[in-house]
Motif scaffolding. Structure first.
Motif, PDB file in Angstrom:
ATOM      1  N   SER A  79       0.889  -1.275  -0.158  1.00 18.01           N
ATOM      2  CA  SER A  79      -0.085  -0.223   0.051  1.00 18.01           C
ATOM      3  C   SER A  79       1.435   1.235  -0.113  1.00 18.01           C
ATOM      4  O   SER A  79       2.092   0.897   0.695  1.00 18.01           O
ATOM      5  CB  SER A  79      -0.624   0.066   1.353  1.00 18.01           C
ATOM      6  OG  SER A  79      -0.259   0.126   2.680  1.00 18.01           O
ATOM      7  N   ASN A  80       0.464   2.365  -0.602  1.00 20.56           N
ATOM      8  CA  ASN A  80       0.735   3.923  -0.922  1.00 20.56           C
ATOM      9  C   ASN A  80       2.505   3.134  -1.680  1.00 20.56           C
ATOM     10  O   ASN A  80       4.078   3.584  -1.220  1.00 20.56           O
ATOM     11  CB  ASN A  80       1.503   4.242   0.910  1.00 20.56           C
ATOM     12  CG  ASN A  80       0.764   4.396   1.910  1.00 20.56           C
ATOM     13  OD1 ASN A  80      -0.372   5.153   1.383  1.00 20.56           O
ATOM     14  ND2 ASN A  80       0.402   4.468   2.880  1.00 20.56           N
ATOM     15  N   GLU A 246      -7.073  -3.336  -3.759  1.00 21.01           N
ATOM     16  CA  GLU A 246      -6.957  -2.707  -4.646  1.00 21.01           C
ATOM     17  C   GLU A 246      -6.439  -2.045  -5.424  1.00 21.01           C
ATOM     18  O   GLU A 246      -6.447  -1.044  -5.947  1.00 21.01           O
ATOM     19  CB  GLU A 246      -8.825  -2.093  -3.816  1.00 21.01           C
ATOM     20  CG  GLU A 246      -9.205  -1.133  -4.941  1.00 21.01           C
ATOM     21  CD  GLU A 246     -10.621  -0.283  -4.604  1.00 21.01           C
ATOM     22  OE1 GLU A 246     -11.137  -0.205  -4.946  1.00 21.01           O
ATOM     23  OE2 GLU A 246     -11.052  -1.140  -3.271  1.00 21.01           O
ATOM     24  N   GLU A 247      -5.246  -1.372  -3.819  1.00 19.72           N
ATOM     25  CA  GLU A 247      -4.283   0.326  -4.442  1.00 19.72           C
ATOM     26  C   GLU A 247      -3.308  -0.236  -6.348  1.00 19.72           C
ATOM     27  O   GLU A 247      -3.444   0.689  -6.830  1.00 19.72           O
ATOM     28  CB  GLU A 247      -3.724   0.483  -3.319  1.00 19.72           C
ATOM     29  CG  GLU A 247      -2.702   1.861  -3.545  1.00 19.72           C
ATOM     30  CD  GLU A 247      -1.497   2.158  -3.130  1.00 19.72           C
ATOM     31  OE1 GLU A 247      -0.732   1.996  -3.086  1.00 19.72           O
ATOM     32  OE2 GLU A 247      -1.869   2.031  -1.585  1.00 19.72           O
TER      33      GLU A 247
END
Length: 292
Positions: A79-80, A246-247
């Motif tokens: 993530s990120n 999802e990211e």
């Protein structure tokens, strides 16, 4: 030469290490996994265990090195992703500058000339900019095509639905590359005296998605395997349903969109569409069939 290889013993790192050890160089391989130490040493290299996001660790590892192969892990952190990738690039850049390394080969990608709209490649664009600002460091940006090995991600779709596809059409031009061809190009660049900053594309073949289906399908006994163009929404949904965060699914959907619009290949084509790797799609199809 004393050469540092980051990226552990992956699809690029392992053949690159073998190549450079055979050429008589002193090789150190950086891995985050202590369990890889024995494998690294068995190849005749030295292991350094630590994180590529740790600038102090990298500085210590880079001290005294003549050259560094800089590879940022894909999907860093889950993530990120873009900010994590850029932060890793900052750690690399700081360590390179402070350790006095003056020769770097960075694994980048087609499409890295764009500051956004290219999915995970966006992070590589920003890292290229960080390396452009390094003083007295010669850097080769090795911009790779779409990895053949990414086709292994399509195996579940082929087996479940009898199709292969993505959110781009069957008739676009797609630069492809085999990791071993990247390793050969990286080894050549690491051993080459260079000055300033330069870009080199590494591509093994340029084909259409229709060829992906035809060639891979024939290799696995499915000669009628069709290429199906998905919408962005279908692409995103399919990846999330397959368990991809999802990211990350969103980033890969954006990258597919950049393929569809020609954005990713624009500078590659402007550069003359150089094909300098040896592994053609038909060659990789044999590997794909063996693992299917």
């Amino acid at each position: 030469m004393k050469i540092i290889i980051t990226g552990s013993l992956g699809n690029i790192g392992k053949p690159l290490t073998k190549n450079l050890v055979a050429a008589g160089h002193e090789i150190t391989v950086i891995s985050s996994n202590p369990a890889r130490t024995a494998d690294i040493e068995n190849l005749g290299a030295k292991a350094q265990i630590g994180s590529v996001t740790d600038a102090d660790f990298l500085k210590q590892a880079f001290n005294g090195a003549d050259a560094v192969f800089a590879m940022t892990p894909p999907n860093l952190g889950g993530s990120n992703v873009i900010s994590n990738t850029i932060n890793a690039g900052k750690a690399y850049a700081n360590a390179i500058q402070e350790s006095g390394v003056n020769r770097v080969v960075m694994l980048s990608s087609i499409g890295a000339d764009f500051p956004g709209g290219t999915g995970p490649i966006t992070g590589l664009h920003h890292i290229e900019q960080l390396y452009q600002d390094l003083n007295d460091v010669a850097v080769t940006f090795l911009r790779a095509g779409f990895f053949y090995t990414n086709f292994y991600n399509d195996v579940p779709l082929i087996k479940a639905a009898g199709i292969i596809g993505a959110n781009y059409p069957a008739d676009i031009s797609a630069p492809l590359v085999h990791p071993t061809d990247i390793a050969v190009a990286a080894a050549e660049e690491l051993q080459r005296t260079s000055a300033g900053k330069d870009i080199k594309y590494i591509v093994s073949d340029v084909r259409q998605p229709a060829d992906f289906a035809k060639v891979l399908g024939a290799a696995i006994g499915k000669p009628e395997l069709p290429w199906v163009e998905f919408t962005d929404e279908q692409s995103l949904q399919g990846m999330t349903q397959a368990g991809i965060p999802e990211e990350i699914a969103g980033l890969y959907t954006e990258m597919g969109n950049a393929f569809r619009t020609g954005k990713l290949s624009k500078d590659f084509q402007k550069s003359g569409s150089p094909v300098n790797g040896n592994t053609k799609l038909e060659d990789f199809a044999k590997e794909f069939a063996a693992k299917f």
